[in-house]
Structure formats: structure tokens, C-alpha cells
Design an enzyme around this catalytic site. Structure first.
Site, short mmCIF file in Angstrom:
data_model
loop_
_atom_site.label_atom_id
_atom_site.label_comp_id
_atom_site.label_asym_id
_atom_site.label_seq_id
_atom_site.Cartn_x
_atom_site.Cartn_y
_atom_site.Cartn_z
N TYR A 191 0.83 -1.22 0.00
CA TYR A 191 0.00 0.00 0.00
C TYR A 191 0.87 1.27 0.00
O TYR A 191 0.67 2.17 -0.82
CB TYR A 191 -0.94 -0.03 1.22
CG TYR A 191 -1.70 1.25 1.43
CD1 TYR A 191 -2.83 1.55 0.67
CD2 TYR A 191 -1.29 2.18 2.38
CE1 TYR A 191 -3.51 2.74 0.85
CE2 TYR A 191 -1.97 3.38 2.57
CZ TYR A 191 -3.09 3.65 1.80
OH TYR A 191 -3.76 4.83 1.98
N TYR A 243 -13.27 12.01 -0.41
CA TYR A 243 -13.57 11.81 1.03
C TYR A 243 -14.73 12.70 1.46
O TYR A 243 -15.73 12.79 0.75
CB TYR A 243 -12.31 12.05 1.87
CG TYR A 243 -11.09 11.41 1.27
CD1 TYR A 243 -11.01 10.02 1.22
CD2 TYR A 243 -10.07 12.14 0.69
CE1 TYR A 243 -9.92 9.40 0.64
CE2 TYR A 243 -8.98 11.53 0.11
CZ TYR A 243 -8.91 10.16 0.09
OH TYR A 243 -7.85 9.54 -0.49
N1 GLN Z 1 -0.58 7.27 1.55
C1 GLN Z 1 -1.53 8.19 2.09
C2 GLN Z 1 -2.09 7.68 3.40
O1 GLN Z 1 -2.34 6.54 3.49
C3 GLN Z 1 -2.62 8.41 1.10
C4 GLN Z 1 -3.71 9.32 1.60
C5 GLN Z 1 -4.27 10.23 0.56
O2 GLN Z 1 -3.66 10.48 -0.45
N2 GLN Z 1 -5.42 10.80 0.86
O3 GLN Z 1 -2.29 8.40 4.32
#
Ligand code: GLN
Length: 316
Positions: A191, A243
Site C-alpha cells: 500500500y 472523502y
Molecule cells: N498514503 C496516504 C495515506 O495513506 C494516502 C492518503 C491520501 O492520499 N489521501 O495516508
């Protein structure tokens, strides 16, 4: 309709001049070092042409924009069975909310909040070594963008490995609830690394093109996903891609879009174009501040909102 090149040139000039630039993400220390003075925009069209302006050739950390591509890959592997593991409702919460996950017994609301994207990564990882899974994701992006030079920024990945406590909490909580199939560490490793893929706005716009053209890669004609799946990925981008800022993005921009804390946004104009904007400063919801404003101007001037509004163009 106004000329596209002069429209993106004008928007890039306006964005370069604005004093309000948002704040760069600092919870991933390496991202905190990026100069917020930058802005790039690229629009990939049906014939493969890319119209670009500003810092469109600078690489940036795509972060959560990668979740569009991991979702596409996981749907290819699992089909609709993926929806037994992750929902598809907007969260109305921050991208890394723990409260919501506990409330829903470890089953994430959608594939774009961090918890949901970690489940999607878990699915891609199953039956593979982490290196193979990552290689698969990277090859997919290189193919879509038609560019073999795309790489993972190891410094950004290592930075998030060191400070990704919140994501570790989400993953551990899901593991505790039997939601993850693989051990937490390799899932998070993949991830963090797919979030750390570095791309230019030009490459990202090209990579998203299949979503604008009924699942077909415009230059090769290759069918990446079915038209139905492209439509559905776009729907989830519209409702969940920003979001708790997704409603505001739909209201102002009116396109399916996916943001990342590196300051990138991929937005899709179905039937017409795939747009990537990048400006590192973020708003309160963690979405690119100037990226959103630039897209709002572009859709209004070109009459590109999926909700109609061709008439807007004349009034701007
Ligand atoms: N790698 C980031 C995290 O997990 C991705 C979050 C994002 O881009 N909103 O916090």
C-alpha cells in the site's frame, strides 16, 4: 467552445499567480518538503493528444490517486465479489477515520478511504509476493500511460513506512476483525509503495483515459475494462473520490475525480477527456486546493460538467 490550449494556459497562469496555495501534507515528512508554488495541468483527449500547461512535466507523488488503479486491478481479479469486502457508500469522514471503521466492524465504507484501499491492496497481494503485486500495479500504470519510465519514489515510501501509524492502526483493526487475508506488514508495504508512485500530470491524464472512453485505452484500442465497469468506477470516484469533500467537489467541478495528498487530482469527462491537475497545497479535507479551483474553472469554461451547464461557458 473556447480553445482548450488557451484555456489551460490561462488557468495555469491564474493558478501560478494566486497567493492562497493550501498547505502541503506533513504527516508524511517527505511530502512536507515539496514546494507549494507549483501547479500543473494536463488534459488527455480521445485521439491520444495531451494538452498541458504549467508544471505538467514535473513528477509528484500520486498517493491516493493510485487507488483508482488498484481498484480497477482488484475488480479484474475478483469481479463483483470484491464488494463483499468493501462497501461503496460515501464516508462523510476523513480519509483515515478510525471511528467509522470501528462502528462498521472493520468493513470499510468504500475503496477510496484508506481502510478500503488497504483491503483492495490485500486482495491484489493474495497469492503473490509483495514485489510481484507491486510490479503488477506499476506495469499497469506504465501500460496505461504508455510510459515505461514511471517509478516508485522510494524515499516517499520509506517516509510513510516510518510514520504510517494511523494506517497501521486501521490495518491492525481490520486484521483483528478478520477482514484482511494477509499479514498486516506486507499489505501495508505494498500500500505505501503504490501510494508512492511518482508521475507527471501528463502521464496521469493518459493513465486515466480508459475511464473517459468506456473502458478502452484510446491509443491502442485495448479494452481495459468493460464500459459498465468504467461507468461504475467513475460513479465511485464521483461519490467517494474526495472523502468528506466529495459533495463539494461534485457541486463545484461536477466530474468524477480522485485526489491524493501529494496534491494530484485525476478527473474524468466521460466521452471527452481525462484531466490531471497537480498543486501540492491541500485544503482542510486533504484535497489539492488549487487543483480543485483549476478544475472548477476548466469545467465551467469548457461546459464539461456531467450535470450539464454548457451555458456556463458563455458567461465566464
Ligand atoms: N498514503 C496516504 C495515506 O495513506 C494516502 C492518503 C491520501 O492520499 N489521501 O495516508
Amino acid at each position: 467552445m473556447p480553445d482548450l490550449q488557451s484555456t489551460v494556459d490561462a488557468i495555469a497562469a491564474e493558478m501560478a499567480a494566486r497567493p492562497d496555495r493550501g498547505d502541503v501534507a506533513t504527516y508524511i515528512p517527505e511530502l512536507g518538503r515539496v514546494d507549494p508554488g507549483q501547479f500543473g495541468i494536463a488534459v488527455a483527449l480521445a485521439d491520444g493528444r495531451v494538452v498541458a500547461a504549467g508544471d505538467a512535466e514535473m513528477t509528484f507523488s500520486i498517493q491516493s490517486v493510485s487507488k483508482v488503479f488498484t481498484l480497477t486491478l482488484a475488480l479484474g481479479l475478483a469481479g463483483d465479489r470484491l464488494w463483499n469486502r468493501v462497501g461503496r457508500e460515501p464516508s462523510g469522514s476523513r480519509f483515515n477515520s478510525i471511528v467509522q471503521l470501528e462502528h462498521e466492524r472493520g468493513v470499510p465504507r468504500n475503496p477510496f478511504i484508506n481502510a478500503g484501499a488497504i483491503v483492495v491492496t490485500d486482495h491484489i497481494l493474495s497469492g503473490h509476493q509483495p514485489k510481484e503485486a507491486l510490479g503488477e500495479i506499476l506495469r499497469f500504470l506504465r501500460f496505461l500511460a504508455g510510459d515505461e519510465t514511471i517509478l516508485i519514489d522510494r524515499a516517499v515510501a520509506a517516509s510513510e513506512e516510518r510514520t504510517g501509524f494511523n494506517n497501521r492502526a486501521l490495518a491492525n483493526f481490520m486484521k483483528g476483525n478478520g477482514v484482511l487475508d494477509n499479514p498486516v506488514d506486507p499489505v501495508l508495504g505494498v500500500y505505501f509503495h503504490h501510494c508512492a508512485i511518482a508521475m507527471t500530470a501528463r502521464q496521469l491524464a493518459k493513465a486515466g483515459s480508459f475511464l473517459a472512453h468506456r473502458g478502452r485505452h484510446p491509443e491502442t484500442g485495448f479494452s481495459v475494462v468493460t464500459p459498465e465497469r468504467a461507468r461504475r468506477i467513475n460513479a465511485i470516484m464521483l461519490t467517494c473520490g474526495h472523502y468528506d469533500g466529495s459533495g463539494e467537489f461534485a457541486y463545484r467541478v461536477g466530474l468524477p475525480g480522485k485526489s491524493g495528498v501529494g496534491g494530484g487530482i485525476l478527473a474524468i469527462v466521460p466521452g471527452k477527456a481525462s484531466i490531471a491537475v497537480w498543486s501540492p497545497g491541500l485544503d482542510a479535507a486533504g484535497n489539492s486546493h488549487l487543483g480543485r479551483i483549476a478544475l472548477e474553472k476548466l469545467t465551467a469554461r469548457m461546459g464539461w460538467s456531467i450535470f450539464g451547464g454548457e451555458g456556463d461557458a458563455a458567461s465566464r
